[in-house]
Design an enzyme around this catalytic site. Structure first.
Site, mmCIF file in Angstrom:
data_model
loop_
_atom_site.group_PDB
_atom_site.id
_atom_site.type_symbol
_atom_site.label_atom_id
_atom_site.label_comp_id
_atom_site.label_asym_id
_atom_site.label_seq_id
_atom_site.Cartn_x
_atom_site.Cartn_y
_atom_site.Cartn_z
ATOM 1 N N ASP A 137 0.892 -1.103 -0.093
ATOM 2 C CA ASP A 137 0.546 -0.327 0.295
ATOM 3 C C ASP A 137 0.592 0.952 0.251
ATOM 4 O O ASP A 137 1.861 1.733 0.560
ATOM 5 C CB ASP A 137 -1.059 -0.229 1.416
ATOM 6 C CG ASP A 137 -2.588 1.008 1.066
ATOM 7 O OD1 ASP A 137 -2.942 -0.035 0.019
ATOM 8 O OD2 ASP A 137 -1.778 2.575 0.976
ATOM 9 N N ASN A 194 -3.944 -4.155 -8.073
ATOM 10 C CA ASN A 194 -5.308 -3.850 -7.774
ATOM 11 C C ASN A 194 -5.442 -1.706 -7.523
ATOM 12 O O ASN A 194 -6.428 -1.441 -6.968
ATOM 13 C CB ASN A 194 -5.568 -4.233 -6.445
ATOM 14 C CG ASN A 194 -6.349 -3.306 -5.624
ATOM 15 O OD1 ASN A 194 -7.860 -3.339 -6.313
ATOM 16 N ND2 ASN A 194 -6.101 -2.846 -4.768
ATOM 17 N N THR A 253 -16.952 1.250 -0.094
ATOM 18 C CA THR A 253 -15.602 0.870 0.094
ATOM 19 C C THR A 253 -15.736 1.958 1.521
ATOM 20 O O THR A 253 -16.440 2.780 0.866
ATOM 21 C CB THR A 253 -14.365 0.654 -0.423
ATOM 22 O OG1 THR A 253 -14.532 1.963 -1.439
ATOM 23 C CG2 THR A 253 -14.855 -0.961 -1.311
ATOM 24 N N TYR A 281 -9.790 8.491 -16.057
ATOM 25 C CA TYR A 281 -9.657 6.824 -15.024
ATOM 26 C C TYR A 281 -10.467 6.131 -16.337
ATOM 27 O O TYR A 281 -10.263 5.183 -16.121
ATOM 28 C CB TYR A 281 -10.896 6.910 -14.099
ATOM 29 C CG TYR A 281 -11.514 5.517 -13.478
ATOM 30 C CD1 TYR A 281 -10.615 5.297 -12.194
ATOM 31 C CD2 TYR A 281 -12.079 4.568 -13.559
ATOM 32 C CE1 TYR A 281 -11.001 5.135 -11.071
ATOM 33 C CE2 TYR A 281 -12.739 3.973 -12.964
ATOM 34 C CZ TYR A 281 -12.272 3.650 -11.788
ATOM 35 O OH TYR A 281 -12.284 2.352 -10.802
#
Length: 250
Positions: free
Chosen positions: A38, A91, A192, A157
């Site tokens: 991360d 991811n 999320t 995006y």
């Protein structure tokens, strides 16, 4: 899910929260040795601790995956940790600015492309040689429903996620005969922590856009990821699989 990854090492980027966290937890629960990557070290350490508490094996790895040297280092560390790298989940991603194409900020464009597309390429660029050394492997790239359809005011995006799907197909053609499968997943809007910052009414509007009548869950994406990485999906490569509550069927 009756899937086991015992003896295999997985590198999961953006694993400090949301979909990435669910994927890392699921892989560890199925026996994989998981490198929890991360941008934020504290997030990677938190998920690593959760895996250890549940009896799994994991190590944290912090760094910016938009930097190729960082990704090269992460892959080398993952491959050297338990003697090989067999699984990769690209991811990590960001949403980016919201603006019409003719007004889209140039720095915002570059950042989204760097994180959402270039980082996926870097992951495969450095992981594939290690997988070949290990005798094969499997890769899942987390794309989006916006890798299949358009969405106003999200040019960077949408462009990046469409490109991730194309990159996935090209890599699958190149390496399927060499024991490496490459697939993509296209989640719709997933419930999320990222959605907690939405203005009033926005979340309800997103729910209404899904014919199934709700947002997706991170574990639903994680379950499909595990399947695609496993030997049970041995004839599946070069494709993008939607997890979208019929969003793209409209």
């Amino acid at each position: 899910m009756d899937i086991t990854f015992t003896g295999k090492t997985a590198l999961v980027t953006g694993a400090g929260s949301g979909i990435g966290e669910a994927i890392a937890l699921g892989l560890a629960a199925s026996g994989a040795n998981v490198v929890v990557q991360d941008l934020k070290s504290e997030a990677a350490e938190r998920v690593t601790a959760a895996i250890a508490k549940a009896g799994g094996t994991a190590i944290p790895a912090a760094g910016d995956v938009s930097d190729p040297a960082t990704v090269e280092r992460l892959v080398a560390e993952a491959a050297g940790w338990q003697g090989g790298l067999q699984l990769l989940v690209n991811n990590a991603g960001i949403g980016g600015a919201q603006a019409p194409t003719g007004e889209y900020p140039l720095d915002g464009w570059r950042r989204v492309i760097d994180v959402n597309l270039n980082a996926v390429f870097y992951g495969m660029r450095f992981a594939i040689p290690e997988m070949l050394k290990a005798g094969g492997g499997a890769i899942v790239n987390i794309a989006s429903i916006l890798g299949s359809v358009g969405f106003a005011n999200s040019a960077a995006y949408v462009a990046a996620k469409h490109a991730v799907v194309g990159l996935t197909k090209s890599a699958a053609l190149e390496y399927s005969a060499k024991g490496i499968r490459v697939n993509a997943i296209g989640p719709a809007f997933i419930d999320t922590p990222l959605l907690s910052a939405l203005p009033p009414g926005a979340k309800e509007a997103l729910v209404a856009a899904h014919p199934i009548g709700r947002l997706g869950r991170a574990d639903e994406v994680a379950d499909l990821t595990q399947y695609l990485l496993s030997d049970r999906a041995s004839f599946i490569t070069g494709s993008c699989h939607l997890v979208d509550g019929a969003y793209c069927a409209q």
